[in-house]
Design an enzyme around this catalytic site. Structure first.
Site, PDB file in Angstrom:
ATOM      1  N   CYS A 135       0.795  -1.232   0.000  1.00 30.11           N
ATOM      2  CA  CYS A 135       0.000   0.000   0.000  1.00 30.11           C
ATOM      3  C   CYS A 135       0.826   1.279   0.000  1.00 30.11           C
ATOM      4  O   CYS A 135       0.381   2.306  -0.491  1.00 30.11           O
ATOM      5  CB  CYS A 135      -0.942   0.014   1.208  1.00 30.11           C
ATOM      6  N   TYR A 267       9.941  -4.035  -3.458  1.00 27.97           N
ATOM      7  CA  TYR A 267      10.868  -3.360  -2.541  1.00 27.97           C
ATOM      8  C   TYR A 267      11.709  -4.386  -1.796  1.00 27.97           C
ATOM      9  O   TYR A 267      11.375  -5.565  -1.753  1.00 27.97           O
ATOM     10  CB  TYR A 267      10.085  -2.494  -1.533  1.00 27.97           C
ATOM     11  N   GLY A 268      12.769  -3.924  -1.145  1.00 29.67           N
ATOM     12  CA  GLY A 268      13.612  -4.833  -0.371  1.00 29.67           C
ATOM     13  C   GLY A 268      12.844  -5.367   0.817  1.00 29.67           C
ATOM     14  O   GLY A 268      12.914  -6.536   1.166  1.00 29.67           O
ATOM     15  N   GLY A 269      12.076  -4.478   1.426  1.00 32.92           N
ATOM     16  CA  GLY A 269      11.278  -4.891   2.573  1.00 32.92           C
ATOM     17  C   GLY A 269      10.171  -3.889   2.767  1.00 32.92           C
ATOM     18  O   GLY A 269      10.216  -2.786   2.230  1.00 32.92           O
ATOM     19  N   MET A 270       9.137  -4.276   3.527  1.00 31.90           N
ATOM     20  CA  MET A 270       8.082  -3.338   3.866  1.00 31.90           C
ATOM     21  C   MET A 270       7.703  -3.590   5.309  1.00 31.90           C
ATOM     22  O   MET A 270       7.347  -4.711   5.683  1.00 31.90           O
ATOM     23  CB  MET A 270       6.866  -3.528   2.931  1.00 31.90           C
ATOM     24  N   GLU A 271       7.788  -2.518   6.110  1.00 28.93           N
ATOM     25  CA  GLU A 271       7.678  -2.622   7.560  1.00 28.93           C
ATOM     26  C   GLU A 271       6.238  -2.762   8.060  1.00 28.93           C
ATOM     27  O   GLU A 271       5.823  -2.083   8.993  1.00 28.93           O
ATOM     28  CB  GLU A 271       8.333  -1.388   8.191  1.00 28.93           C
ATOM     29  N   HIS A 287      16.767  -2.514   9.121  1.00 25.02           N
ATOM     30  CA  HIS A 287      16.025  -1.339   8.653  1.00 25.02           C
ATOM     31  C   HIS A 287      14.536  -1.497   8.954  1.00 25.02           C
ATOM     32  O   HIS A 287      13.906  -0.590   9.512  1.00 25.02           O
ATOM     33  CB  HIS A 287      16.256  -1.141   7.145  1.00 25.02           C
ATOM     34  N   GLU A 288      13.979  -2.667   8.607  1.00 25.80           N
ATOM     35  CA  GLU A 288      12.535  -2.865   8.820  1.00 25.80           C
ATOM     36  C   GLU A 288      12.200  -2.906  10.313  1.00 25.80           C
ATOM     37  O   GLU A 288      11.167  -2.404  10.742  1.00 25.80           O
ATOM     38  CB  GLU A 288      12.045  -4.140   8.118  1.00 25.80           C
ATOM     39  N   HIS A 291      11.902   0.565  11.724  1.00 29.20           N
ATOM     40  CA  HIS A 291      10.652   1.247  11.374  1.00 29.20           C
ATOM     41  C   HIS A 291       9.555   1.047  12.427  1.00 29.20           C
ATOM     42  O   HIS A 291       8.595   1.814  12.462  1.00 29.20           O
ATOM     43  CB  HIS A 291      10.124   0.730  10.031  1.00 29.20           C
ATOM     44  N   GLU A 310      12.244   7.812   6.991  1.00 25.46           N
ATOM     45  CA  GLU A 310      13.377   7.051   6.469  1.00 25.46           C
ATOM     46  C   GLU A 310      14.739   7.474   7.012  1.00 25.46           C
ATOM     47  O   GLU A 310      15.578   6.633   7.300  1.00 25.46           O
ATOM     48  CB  GLU A 310      13.379   7.081   4.938  1.00 25.46           C
ATOM     49  N   ASP A 367       5.073   7.416  -6.256  1.00 28.91           N
ATOM     50  CA  ASP A 367       5.940   6.322  -6.733  1.00 28.91           C
ATOM     51  C   ASP A 367       7.083   6.853  -7.587  1.00 28.91           C
ATOM     52  O   ASP A 367       8.193   6.335  -7.551  1.00 28.91           O
ATOM     53  CB  ASP A 367       5.140   5.298  -7.549  1.00 28.91           C
ATOM     54  N   TYR A 375      16.194   8.751   2.529  1.00 24.39           N
ATOM     55  CA  TYR A 375      16.981   7.843   3.360  1.00 24.39           C
ATOM     56  C   TYR A 375      18.360   8.444   3.654  1.00 24.39           C
ATOM     57  O   TYR A 375      18.756   8.592   4.808  1.00 24.39           O
ATOM     58  CB  TYR A 375      17.196   6.500   2.645  1.00 24.39           C
ATOM     59  N   MET A 556      12.779  -3.351  -7.310  1.00 22.25           N
ATOM     60  CA  MET A 556      13.047  -2.216  -8.208  1.00 22.25           C
ATOM     61  C   MET A 556      14.491  -1.744  -8.141  1.00 22.25           C
ATOM     62  O   MET A 556      15.054  -1.311  -9.136  1.00 22.25           O
ATOM     63  CB  MET A 556      12.099  -1.065  -7.895  1.00 22.25           C
TER      64      MET A 556
END
Length: 603
Positions: A135, A267-271, A287-288, A291, A310, A367, A375, A556
């Site tokens: 989202c 993405y690499g991750g989403m928290e 990183h996650e 968050h 970030e 986006d 970051y 990405m």
């Protein structure tokens, strides 16, 4: 709270605020839609309240009611990136302080931008379909009509009906499961999220997943084929959580689970709270985890202040590295981050306002604005302040205090800065010397380059320079010992340095493969940079490998530059375009949109 409008949302956040969201979903894999019903509990913030606007995107709205009475509604004109306003007129008038429950029956579109529907062949197990959501920043509106702005925080409850051979997971605590009374081949999973959070953190996954316990408050979820490997990869999770708690305060979300996503996750991750999403190519989750405090507990009021999420998260993530490894490693990561900032600034152009720490996002697709600027420019500012104000312990004390003050709420850059001046009231003269306008509202690189300790970076720089300066007759002097002494982050840095230089001659790159055997390295961060080096040197054998990596995973950070490198190798431009077109259907919709832009494809 000073009212700050949200340029990325249609919803009327000054007139009413969502306090709770109750969601009922029926997941339909055949039609690729969610059939849903959402009840929003809204607190009214003004007198004579009788209408409101919610965000929606490509939703079919069937009916709307308020406190059980039918309400009139109209879906407005569709905007190029924000979706459509959903205008609701209540059959009564309310006063400030009252609550109303607005219930909406709807269905998502098969092309909803928050959702990716995978066919069985796109999964590891190859037997069952898979659904996941993403989202952030403004896609929740394509799966729930809501106040899709991070300025609004609410709790939520959900019931999700899925085929019984599959499992549903959400960014919430599990609240049991029951057979679906209306269909014996389905089961209903229930979830509750008692901590108020913004809409962009609502997340859903449905697939043939299972879990392993990896700590007292953590399980790792993935398809069964790689769940044991994942449990091994993430065995340090509890140590990392405890380290983060020692820095930032108690972890308030109860459970901290991880879900290893299918490779197409963008993405690499989403928290997502209680359930971090990570791609198979991510090895470090600091990183996650960070968050959970900055982003999820203290949230940017709108996406123009994304750096507050970030920059602070990168700062805490690197403090975790300092605690668990060494200050040398934290310094080394700072150097790498500065390079990523340079790459983003080069990509956008040094005069592009999207490289401002606080950009203006009026009529901008969030986006398209996404980059490492929030970051790494954010981190550079915080590190610069740390140097000015007394070092890591002193500055981390401020960050922890800032988290406590703004916990469960939202914050703007102005409020953050005011608190910085309050906390360091005896050092205001130092803070007044900072060029705030250059840091916040000026495009390009950060105005001050921090002086990082180069202990770990020196070996990378030396090796890079040896290759850059080597003549044909010097190539014999390179041996596998050169890279044996480098740790994995140093090997990545060595590659990143080479990418900042003019492309190496093909003979050099072939020699590098011969002595270092880089084609066989599995680490995605190394492989991604190595393949870019090869394609830039016009090594034709690397082209299929680069395109393979660009398509067999969809992160990405890797996919976009790999496609671009091959596209820029003029002999293979068409191959890049054709490979993208063949694989477009398997890519995440946001990834596909951005790669198409990179490759100058319209529509």
């Amino acid at each position: 709270m000073t009212p700050v409008s949200d340029p990325s949302s249609f919803s009327t956040v000054s007139k009413c605020a969502t306090k709770h969201l109750n969601l009922i979903y029926h997941v339909d894999f055949d039609k690729r839609v969610l059939k849903g019903k959402v009840a929003l509990t809204l607190e009214v913030l003004e007198d004579k309240f009788s209408s409101l606007t919610l965000d929606s995107k490509d939703l079919k709205i069937f009916k709307v009611s308020a406190n059980g009475q039918a309400a009139q509604f109209e879906v407005g004109t569709k905007h190029k990136s924000k979706g459509s306003p959903l205008e609701i007129t209540l059959p009564f008038e309310l006063s400030r302080g009252q609550h109303v429950i607005v219930e909406i029956e709807y269905e998502t579109s098969p092309s909803a931008t928050a959702l990716q529907w995978l066919t069985p062949t796109q999964t590891v197990g190859k037997k069952h379909p898979y659904l996941f959501s993403q989202c952030q920043a403004t896609h929740c509106r394509s799966m729930i009509p809501c106040q899709d702005s991070p300025s609004v925080k609410h709790t939520y409850y959900a019931q999700v009906s899925v085929p019984k051979e599959l499992v549903a997971l959400m960014s919430a605590l599990h609240d049991g499961q029951v057979p679906d009374p209306s269909d014996s081949s389905r089961v209903i999973y229930r979830f509750r999220q008692p901590v108020p959070m913004p809409s962009y953190l609502i997340a859903i996954v449905v697939g043939a997943v299972e879990s392993r316990e990896i700590g007292p408050r953590s399980r790792v979820w993935s398809e069964k084929e790689n769940v044991d490997e994942a449990a091994f990869e993430f065995s340090e999770t509890e140590t990392m959580l405890k380290t983060a708690e020692s820095l930032a305060g108690p972890y308030v979300w109860g459970q901290y689970d991880l879900l290893v996503m299918p490779p197409s996750f963008p993405y690499g991750g989403m928290e997502n709270p209680c359930l971090t999403f990570v791609t198979p190519t991510v090895l470090v989750i600091a990183h996650e985890i960070s968050h959970s405090w900055t982003g999820n507990l203290v949230t940017n009021r709108n996406w123009e202040h994304f750096w507050l999420n970030e920059g602070h998260t990168v700062y805490i993530e690197r403090m975790i590295a300092r605690c668990m490894e060494s200050e040398h490693l934290r310094q080394f990561k700072g150097i790498g981050g500065w390079k990523e900032l340079q790459e983003s600034v080069n990509q956008f152009g040094a005069n592009n306002v999207l490289t401002n720490l606080v950009p203006n996002l009026h009529e901008v697709d969030t986006d398209e604005a996404f980059s490492s600027v929030p970051y790494e420019k954010g981190f550079a500012l915080l590190y610069h302040l740390e140097e000015l104000l007394g070092g890591p312990e002193v500055f981390m004390g401020f960050v922890k205090s800032y988290i406590q003050l703004f916990a469960y709420g939202t914050v703007t850059t102005e409020e953050w800065k005011n608190y910085l001046f309050t906390y360091f009231k005896d050092k205001v003269d130092i803070l007044n010397k900072v060029d705030w306008n250059a840091w916040m509202h000026t495009p390009g690189m950060a105005p001050v380059k921090p002086k990082y300790d180069t202990t770990m970076a020196d070996a990378c720089t030396a090796l890079c320079q040896r290759w850059v300066k080597a003549k044909e007759e010097d190539l014999a002097s390179f041996t596998e010992e050169d890279v044996k002494k480098l740790k994995s982050p140093q090997l990545i840095e060595f590659m990143a340095l080479l990418l900042q230089e003019e492309p190496l001659p093909l003979s050099h790159v072939k020699k590098m493969q011969e002595v270092y055997q880089l084609n066989s390295v599995k680490n995605a961060e190394v492989r991604f940079r190595w393949l870019r080096i090869c394609v830039r040197a016009h090594w034709e054998e690397a082209v299929p490998l680069a395109l393979k990596m660009a398509t067999e995973q969809g992160r990405m950070k890797f996919t976009r530059p790999l496609f671009k490198e091959v596209y820029n190798f003029s002999k293979y431009s068409d191959k890049a375009l054709n490979t993208f077109k063949e694989n477009r259907g398997a890519l995440h919709p946001v990834t596909a949109m951005l790669v198409a832009k990179d490759l100058k494809i319209n529509g």
